[in-house]
Design a protein around this motif. Structure first.
Motif, PDB file in Angstrom:
ATOM      1  N   ALA A  55       0.864  -1.155  -0.106  1.00  0.00           N
ATOM      2  CA  ALA A  55       0.053   0.114   0.020  1.00  0.00           C
ATOM      3  C   ALA A  55       0.898   1.181   0.023  1.00  0.00           C
ATOM      4  O   ALA A  55       0.700   2.344  -0.757  1.00  0.00           O
ATOM      5  CB  ALA A  55      -0.872  -0.113   1.349  1.00  0.00           C
ATOM      6  N   ILE A  56       1.820   1.135   0.896  1.00  0.00           N
ATOM      7  CA  ILE A  56       2.668   2.700   0.714  1.00  0.00           C
ATOM      8  C   ILE A  56       3.302   2.526  -0.480  1.00  0.00           C
ATOM      9  O   ILE A  56       3.659   3.652  -1.010  1.00  0.00           O
ATOM     10  CB  ILE A  56       3.693   2.265   2.137  1.00  0.00           C
ATOM     11  CG1 ILE A  56       3.013   2.287   3.381  1.00  0.00           C
ATOM     12  CG2 ILE A  56       4.954   3.343   2.047  1.00  0.00           C
ATOM     13  CD1 ILE A  56       3.790   1.800   4.523  1.00  0.00           C
ATOM     14  N   LEU A  57       4.030   1.580  -1.108  1.00  0.00           N
ATOM     15  CA  LEU A  57       4.568   1.734  -2.273  1.00  0.00           C
ATOM     16  C   LEU A  57       3.735   2.136  -3.421  1.00  0.00           C
ATOM     17  O   LEU A  57       4.127   2.502  -4.385  1.00  0.00           O
ATOM     18  CB  LEU A  57       5.388   0.289  -2.723  1.00  0.00           C
ATOM     19  CG  LEU A  57       6.367  -0.068  -1.698  1.00  0.00           C
ATOM     20  CD1 LEU A  57       7.165  -1.283  -2.386  1.00  0.00           C
ATOM     21  CD2 LEU A  57       7.441   0.945  -1.589  1.00  0.00           C
ATOM     22  N   GLU A  79      -6.590   0.279   8.028  1.00  0.00           N
ATOM     23  CA  GLU A  79      -5.307  -0.170   8.625  1.00  0.00           C
ATOM     24  C   GLU A  79      -5.598  -0.691   9.887  1.00  0.00           C
ATOM     25  O   GLU A  79      -6.538  -0.320  10.880  1.00  0.00           O
ATOM     26  CB  GLU A  79      -4.289   1.080   8.650  1.00  0.00           C
ATOM     27  CG  GLU A  79      -3.278   0.825   9.611  1.00  0.00           C
ATOM     28  CD  GLU A  79      -2.344  -0.649   9.155  1.00  0.00           C
ATOM     29  OE1 GLU A  79      -2.504  -1.045   8.181  1.00  0.00           O
ATOM     30  OE2 GLU A  79      -1.567  -1.049  10.008  1.00  0.00           O
ATOM     31  N   LEU A  80      -4.936  -1.750  10.279  1.00  0.00           N
ATOM     32  CA  LEU A  80      -5.261  -2.658  11.580  1.00  0.00           C
ATOM     33  C   LEU A  80      -5.064  -1.732  12.834  1.00  0.00           C
ATOM     34  O   LEU A  80      -4.046  -1.124  13.204  1.00  0.00           O
ATOM     35  CB  LEU A  80      -4.300  -3.694  11.484  1.00  0.00           C
ATOM     36  CG  LEU A  80      -4.399  -4.843  10.420  1.00  0.00           C
ATOM     37  CD1 LEU A  80      -3.430  -5.798  10.746  1.00  0.00           C
ATOM     38  CD2 LEU A  80      -6.005  -5.518  10.272  1.00  0.00           C
ATOM     39  N   THR A  81      -6.049  -1.337  13.469  1.00  0.00           N
ATOM     40  CA  THR A  81      -6.462  -0.662  14.562  1.00  0.00           C
ATOM     41  C   THR A  81      -5.714   0.461  14.469  1.00  0.00           C
ATOM     42  O   THR A  81      -4.854   0.760  16.085  1.00  0.00           O
ATOM     43  CB  THR A  81      -6.251  -1.745  15.670  1.00  0.00           C
ATOM     44  OG1 THR A  81      -4.760  -2.162  15.782  1.00  0.00           O
ATOM     45  CG2 THR A  81      -7.178  -2.591  15.941  1.00  0.00           C
ATOM     46  N   ALA A  82      -5.364   1.350  13.686  1.00  0.00           N
ATOM     47  CA  ALA A  82      -4.686   2.646  14.007  1.00  0.00           C
ATOM     48  C   ALA A  82      -5.530   3.668  14.767  1.00  0.00           C
ATOM     49  O   ALA A  82      -6.591   3.422  15.095  1.00  0.00           O
ATOM     50  CB  ALA A  82      -4.599   3.345  12.473  1.00  0.00           C
ATOM     51  N   PHE A  91       6.422   4.908   6.775  1.00  0.00           N
ATOM     52  CA  PHE A  91       7.224   4.607   5.748  1.00  0.00           C
ATOM     53  C   PHE A  91       8.080   3.116   5.601  1.00  0.00           C
ATOM     54  O   PHE A  91       8.315   2.632   6.769  1.00  0.00           O
ATOM     55  CB  PHE A  91       7.938   5.880   5.415  1.00  0.00           C
ATOM     56  CG  PHE A  91       9.200   6.198   6.157  1.00  0.00           C
ATOM     57  CD1 PHE A  91      10.499   5.687   6.069  1.00  0.00           C
ATOM     58  CD2 PHE A  91       8.773   7.181   7.265  1.00  0.00           C
ATOM     59  CE1 PHE A  91      11.330   6.149   6.779  1.00  0.00           C
ATOM     60  CE2 PHE A  91       9.761   7.193   8.272  1.00  0.00           C
ATOM     61  CZ  PHE A  91      11.146   6.788   8.113  1.00  0.00           C
ATOM     62  N   TRP A  92       8.284   2.919   4.329  1.00  0.00           N
ATOM     63  CA  TRP A  92       9.110   1.529   4.266  1.00  0.00           C
ATOM     64  C   TRP A  92      10.460   2.049   3.679  1.00  0.00           C
ATOM     65  O   TRP A  92      10.725   3.165   2.959  1.00  0.00           O
ATOM     66  CB  TRP A  92       8.705   0.717   3.123  1.00  0.00           C
ATOM     67  CG  TRP A  92       7.497  -0.080   3.794  1.00  0.00           C
ATOM     68  CD1 TRP A  92       6.365   0.318   4.135  1.00  0.00           C
ATOM     69  CD2 TRP A  92       7.904  -1.303   4.531  1.00  0.00           C
ATOM     70  NE1 TRP A  92       5.656  -0.964   4.725  1.00  0.00           N
ATOM     71  CE2 TRP A  92       6.720  -1.774   5.053  1.00  0.00           C
ATOM     72  CE3 TRP A  92       9.055  -2.189   4.455  1.00  0.00           C
ATOM     73  CZ2 TRP A  92       6.412  -3.131   5.597  1.00  0.00           C
ATOM     74  CZ3 TRP A  92       8.960  -3.549   5.079  1.00  0.00           C
ATOM     75  CH2 TRP A  92       7.552  -4.069   5.732  1.00  0.00           C
ATOM     76  N   MET A 211      -4.543  -0.587   3.740  1.00  0.00           N
ATOM     77  CA  MET A 211      -3.204  -1.496   4.026  1.00  0.00           C
ATOM     78  C   MET A 211      -3.410  -3.003   4.724  1.00  0.00           C
ATOM     79  O   MET A 211      -2.617  -3.499   5.116  1.00  0.00           O
ATOM     80  CB  MET A 211      -2.472  -0.772   5.225  1.00  0.00           C
ATOM     81  CG  MET A 211      -1.797   0.617   4.485  1.00  0.00           C
ATOM     82  SD  MET A 211      -0.763   1.618   5.697  1.00  0.00           S
ATOM     83  CE  MET A 211      -1.943   2.616   6.504  1.00  0.00           C
ATOM     84  N   VAL A 212      -4.773  -3.366   4.603  1.00  0.00           N
ATOM     85  CA  VAL A 212      -5.097  -4.683   5.167  1.00  0.00           C
ATOM     86  C   VAL A 212      -5.031  -5.884   4.076  1.00  0.00           C
ATOM     87  O   VAL A 212      -5.345  -5.577   3.135  1.00  0.00           O
ATOM     88  CB  VAL A 212      -6.547  -4.738   5.934  1.00  0.00           C
ATOM     89  CG1 VAL A 212      -6.897  -6.049   6.301  1.00  0.00           C
ATOM     90  CG2 VAL A 212      -6.427  -3.624   6.930  1.00  0.00           C
ATOM     91  N   GLY A 213      -4.354  -6.924   4.555  1.00  0.00           N
ATOM     92  CA  GLY A 213      -4.233  -7.877   3.611  1.00  0.00           C
ATOM     93  C   GLY A 213      -5.359  -8.865   3.363  1.00  0.00           C
ATOM     94  O   GLY A 213      -6.387  -8.564   3.812  1.00  0.00           O
ATOM     95  N   PRO A 214      -5.104  -9.778   2.153  1.00  0.00           N
ATOM     96  CA  PRO A 214      -5.944 -10.463   1.793  1.00  0.00           C
ATOM     97  C   PRO A 214      -6.307 -11.686   2.587  1.00  0.00           C
ATOM     98  O   PRO A 214      -5.176 -11.904   3.265  1.00  0.00           O
ATOM     99  CB  PRO A 214      -5.764 -10.688   0.152  1.00  0.00           C
ATOM    100  CG  PRO A 214      -4.306 -10.946   0.423  1.00  0.00           C
ATOM    101  CD  PRO A 214      -3.933  -9.687   1.213  1.00  0.00           C
ATOM    102  N   SER A 215      -7.408 -12.546   2.594  1.00  0.00           N
ATOM    103  CA  SER A 215      -7.400 -13.701   3.337  1.00  0.00           C
ATOM    104  C   SER A 215      -8.104 -14.908   1.990  1.00  0.00           C
ATOM    105  O   SER A 215      -8.814 -15.718   2.476  1.00  0.00           O
ATOM    106  CB  SER A 215      -8.435 -13.682   4.498  1.00  0.00           C
ATOM    107  OG  SER A 215      -9.592 -13.151   4.067  1.00  0.00           O
TER     108      SER A 215
END
Length: 463
Positions: A55-57, A79-82, A91-92, A211-215
């Motif tokens: 997501a950041i990229l 985003e997870l519990t921001a 950032f990365w 920014m949350v990933g897939p399942s």
């Protein structure tokens, strides 16, 4: 071994202890399902980070782009519990081209986590610079060259690493803190210390961002990407053995056949379901902070998630990385007045899931034992991100100017689809047909929290 045995996955037949062909197929299918489920739970940290990174990229090139939430995070950010308490810089960095310098601004509170979500270092107030700002030199795994002086040396185990920090207001105004971050933050290769490249700061406030990933099956493809890039010694042999058992191994193509693809697709669904049970329906009594309350620890077994030294708490680890972002000892403080703590719950006083169509009350006895401030934020049980309602900020906080405080300094926070009359400033909107959970953040928790002489009430259904 008897000639025939009944199991949860079918009848097995043996000739003097040797399984026949059909039984062998059932046994290996069962083994692969079990290993795939465990691999999913073990992979949650890495895939969590990979989704964060991707997501950041999408915002801009790595090592040159710095997302910053200048007006704090709102519910548009998935985003997870921001939290929406302070502005994030997030950032990365990638060390595959060599050592990298990060110039950290003064007055921030931050961390570095690696690609497997291991804590690397703190920066800022709890870091080596002690909030004065400083130059951190991140050395890539295996770096053996000379190490220059005048830097704070950090040696991550992975090439890809995530940095984040919070900034704090000046007299209630975030603008000076944001300007300080933009003025002092620098990222550059050590080889370009004399002529650093220009950074691009991207304001993410009010911007939809996931920014949350897939399942689903994509989970495994993202895990494979991490395993291929990062050194094997950044993880551990057992975890990598689980990944290898389902076809994900460094230096080898990930090419599951139709049978294994079906098993992995089912395992992603089962893994997501299992993580939800571990998160919302925990069975371990040690997950509870108080014997007579529904509140749970965020860090069960400390920030390393251990039953005892050297013994991993697998359930606590999987729950945390399904639900949350960021690992540092500073978030698991045991020192009164320092750091922060994060009691949370997904249940009402009777142990029922919280229902967005009903009205609830949370009573916080007075005074709430914090040195700085406290907040309550409501999250969506599907995305584990802030609940998206008519209000961009689904929270009530001691920072709120209009907060209603009772004469005994206690506070009542209300949750429901509509506000109780006269309680609008202490109310968080919820959505009929949706469940939710809540984190009570205590910044600078004081001794009554640690000795448990102060307890928040349970979330109680009204009417």
């Amino acid at each position: 071994m008897p000639a025939t045995v009944e199991t949860g996955f079918g009848r097995l037949n043996f000739f003097d202890g040797v399984p026949d062909a059909d039984s062998t197929r059932l046994i290996y299918d069962n083994l692969d399902r079990q290993r795939a489920l465990q691999a999913y739970l073990l992979a949650l940290p890495a895939v969590n980070q990979a989704a964060n990174r991707d997501a950041i990229l999408s915002v801009g090139p790595i090592n040159l782009t710095v997302p910053i939430w200048e007006a704090v995070v709102d519910s548009r950010t998935v985003e997870l519990t921001a939290n929406n308490n302070t502005p994030y810089t997030w950032f990365w960095v990638d060390l595959r081209s060599g050592p990298l310098v990060i110039e950290v601004p003064p007055g921030v509170l931050g961390l570095i986590n690696d690609m497997f979500y291991s804590w690397v270092a703190d920066v800022g107030i709890t870091g080596a610079d002690r909030g004065r700002g400083g130059k951190y030199l991140l050395l890539p795994p295996g770096h053996s060259g000379a190490v220059p002086q005048d830097y704070i040396i950090v040696r991550p185990k992975t090439f890809q690493n995530w940095l984040a920090w919070r900034s704090f207001p000046v007299n209630g105004d975030f603008r000076p803190a944001v300007e300080s971050v933009k003025r002092h933050t620098k990222i550059y290769p050590l080889s370009r210390a004399a002529n650093p490249p220009r950074l691009t700061f991207v304001d993410m406030s009010e911007r939809p961002f996931n920014m949350v990933g897939p399942s689903d099956f994509r989970f495994w493809e993202m895990l494979n990407d991490v395993v291929q890039v990062e050194p094997s010694n950044a993880s551990d042999p057992v975890t990598l053995g689980f990944f290898a058992s389902i076809g994900i191994q460094k230096g080898k193509p990930f090419q599951p056949d139709a049978r294994m693809r079906r098993i992995l697709t089912e395992a992603a669904v089962a893994g997501d379901a299992t993580a939800r049970a571990l998160s919302y329906r925990a069975r371990d009594p040690e997950a509870r902070i108080f014997n007579d309350r529904r509140w749970r620890f965020a860090f069960q077994g400390g920030y390393q998630f251990l039953h005892q030294p050297g013994v991993a708490n697998l359930d606590a680890r999987a729950f945390f990385f399904f639900l949350a972002t960021g690992v540092t000892p500073a978030m698991d403080t045991q020192v009164a007045g320092e750091g922060s703590t994060y009691p949370w719950t997904a249940e009402d006083a009777l142990g029922n899931a919280l229902d967005g169509g009903k009205t609830y009350r949370l009573h916080l006895p007075g005074p709430v034992p914090v040195r700085t401030f406290w907040s309550t934020i409501v999250y969506d049980t599907q995305t584990r991100s802030m609940l998206q309602t008519d209000n961009r900020f689904p929270s009530v906080s001691s920072q709120n100017p209009g907060l209603q405080v009772n004469p005994d300094r206690s506070v009542d926070v209300w949750f429901g689809p509509t506000a109780p009359a006269g309680k609008e400033s202490n109310w968080v909107q919820t959505i009929p047909g949706k469940s939710w959970f809540m984190i009570l953040r205590l910044y600078g928790p004081l001794q009554p929290w640690f000795d448990k002489s102060w307890k928040p009430g349970d979330i109680e259904l009204q009417g």
